[in-house]
Design a protein around this motif. Sequence first.
Motif, PDB file in Angstrom:
ATOM      1  N   PRO A  29       0.501  -1.583  -0.187  1.00 45.24           N
ATOM      2  CA  PRO A  29      -0.163  -0.529   0.009  1.00 45.24           C
ATOM      3  C   PRO A  29       0.590   1.405   0.244  1.00 45.24           C
ATOM      4  O   PRO A  29       0.921   2.321  -0.531  1.00 45.24           O
ATOM      5  CB  PRO A  29      -1.172  -0.475   1.200  1.00 45.24           C
ATOM      6  CG  PRO A  29      -0.849  -1.395   1.854  1.00 45.24           C
ATOM      7  CD  PRO A  29       0.291  -2.056   1.197  1.00 45.24           C
ATOM      8  N   PHE A  30       1.348   1.298   0.801  1.00 44.10           N
ATOM      9  CA  PHE A  30       2.848   2.096   0.940  1.00 44.10           C
ATOM     10  C   PHE A  30       3.501   2.363  -1.086  1.00 44.10           C
ATOM     11  O   PHE A  30       3.416   3.516  -1.522  1.00 44.10           O
ATOM     12  CB  PHE A  30       3.705   1.727   1.635  1.00 44.10           C
ATOM     13  CG  PHE A  30       4.971   3.145   2.178  1.00 44.10           C
ATOM     14  CD1 PHE A  30       4.565   4.430   2.133  1.00 44.10           C
ATOM     15  CD2 PHE A  30       6.342   2.841   1.308  1.00 44.10           C
ATOM     16  CE1 PHE A  30       5.448   5.101   2.210  1.00 44.10           C
ATOM     17  CE2 PHE A  30       7.159   3.778   1.347  1.00 44.10           C
ATOM     18  CZ  PHE A  30       7.385   5.438   2.101  1.00 44.10           C
ATOM     19  N   ASN A  33       2.013   1.950  -3.606  1.00 44.14           N
ATOM     20  CA  ASN A  33       1.404   1.653  -4.027  1.00 44.14           C
ATOM     21  C   ASN A  33       0.565   3.804  -4.528  1.00 44.14           C
ATOM     22  O   ASN A  33       0.099   4.860  -5.210  1.00 44.14           O
ATOM     23  CB  ASN A  33      -0.380   2.255  -3.865  1.00 44.14           C
ATOM     24  CG  ASN A  33       0.321   0.477  -4.883  1.00 44.14           C
ATOM     25  OD1 ASN A  33       0.975  -0.039  -5.019  1.00 44.14           O
ATOM     26  ND2 ASN A  33      -0.964  -1.036  -4.066  1.00 44.14           N
ATOM     27  N   LYS A  34       1.092   3.771  -3.096  1.00 42.24           N
ATOM     28  CA  LYS A  34       0.312   5.822  -2.632  1.00 42.24           C
ATOM     29  C   LYS A  34       1.871   6.970  -3.343  1.00 42.24           C
ATOM     30  O   LYS A  34       2.099   7.862  -2.960  1.00 42.24           O
ATOM     31  CB  LYS A  34       0.442   5.814  -1.077  1.00 42.24           C
ATOM     32  CG  LYS A  34      -0.827   5.339  -1.087  1.00 42.24           C
ATOM     33  CD  LYS A  34      -0.989   5.212   0.652  1.00 42.24           C
ATOM     34  CE  LYS A  34      -2.178   4.483   0.876  1.00 42.24           C
ATOM     35  NZ  LYS A  34      -2.671   4.339   2.313  1.00 42.24           N
ATOM     36  N   PRO A  92       4.085   9.070  -4.746  1.00 43.13           N
ATOM     37  CA  PRO A  92       4.023  10.046  -6.736  1.00 43.13           C
ATOM     38  C   PRO A  92       4.459   9.532  -7.481  1.00 43.13           C
ATOM     39  O   PRO A  92       5.513   8.348  -7.718  1.00 43.13           O
ATOM     40  CB  PRO A  92       4.408  11.323  -5.980  1.00 43.13           C
ATOM     41  CG  PRO A  92       5.896  10.993  -5.401  1.00 43.13           C
ATOM     42  CD  PRO A  92       5.048   9.923  -4.400  1.00 43.13           C
TER      43      PRO A  92
END
Length: 491
Positions: free
Chosen positions: A9-10, A12-13, A15
């Motif tokens: 998830p990190f 995927n976030k 930029p």
Amino acid sequence: MTLRDTLEPFFNKLPAVASPEKHVHFKDKLWWTLGVLVLYFALANVPLFGMSQDSVDLFESYRAFFAGASGSLVLLGIGPIVTASIVLQLLVGADIIKMDLSNPKDQAFFQGAQKFLVFVMIILEALPQLLGGYIQPDPGLASTLGVGLGVITLMLLVQIFIGGTLILFMDEVVSKWGIGSGVGLFIVAGISQQIVTGIFNWQLEDGLPVGLIPKWIYIAQNTGADYLLSGEGLMFLLIRGGILALLSTVIIFLLVVYVESTRIEIPLAHSAVRGARGRFPVKLIYASVLPMILVRALQANVQMVGIILSGRGITFLGEFSGSTPLNGIMYYLAPINSPYDWIPSLVRESFAAYGAAAPATWQIVLHVFADAVMLIGGGIIFALFWIETTGMGAKPTAQKIFNSGMQIPGFRRNIGSIEKVMQRYIPKVTVIGGAFIGVLTLVASLLGTIGSAGGTGLLLTVSIVYRLYEDIASEQMMEMHPMIRSFFGEQ
């Protein structure tokens, strides 16, 4: 929950440059590419605010193919991107991180991890140079602003981080919206500039102009014909006069163009459209010459460790004069860049200028042998890693061919049959191509080239430009024949 589940998830976030939702027209791709190129040249001419003139460029010997500009906002160039790629490829190749790169989900995780590692590498490559005193803060500016040198050092770190981040996203813009890759584009831009400088520069160095044409004019005006026709004079013309460098540049250019056009073509036929046939080309340099960047980047990072240790008085790995190793294991691991690194008389001349004892002939031979092993062995290893991490391996290639509706005549139409045929050619050609490009790089490095581009830099430039030409031709073909886009998965 595994570490991967935590990190995904990190990643995927982080930029990212948005991918185009539909096919980007050729003209738009061309404008994006030119725009990024102009921005790169602009950033390369923005000096780091607060950097002292006494600063030392640790990567001076590697500047040609790191695509950075000394003392500028893009000081690190593509170094962090390449280093992050090396680390991740080694971890995946050694099965420390288990990933199936033919799986789209694993590929997305790999790209996220690589991007995160680039940010880490920007810090790890900048901090040792700042804290080790190589990139020095300007005491005059600190006095004018009324702040400590630590504040100026922090300002320099922030600027270098911004520059490294801009290079990362500019590469992503070119990859998604432009033609070719940003990394290749920046290498070509930097090395082309150095080649032009190497031809026309009138600045004096060791009593001779740097540029090839000014050098010949100077020699013709100031050197007698009797000396030039003597054995010593001919050697002078060959090495210092730049004739060997010119011949090497021309020969390498022709060889790379020839090798890039050498390929095995696997016949294809459309399963649904009778008479629709094509060929899938497996080039001799299937993985391109980019694995050579990885080899040289690995050497550069090893040398950086040696320079930093030497600067702190720890010399068991070797002593340095600036960024040049003088002895120890670092001397053998340093890249060969020109005849001054392996012809004994020229090596002695170079070391005399540093005020150091020259290595013995057997040490010079061992140095050349070590560089040959790194280039050829590293070329093979990184070429194999490269095709697996970029979706060029047998399995993903078979999947692309199958999805396009094509099949290999005489074989069943399924992915397994296509993959078996691809497996016969792709790994073998990759190994042969990796070794061959390593040998070619070694020869180019031994002979030297025009300007300070170096053998590796010239090889990369010619190959990247040739591939860029092919990419442009491919883009124009897709504009004329939209059905071809399906093979590449574009809408």
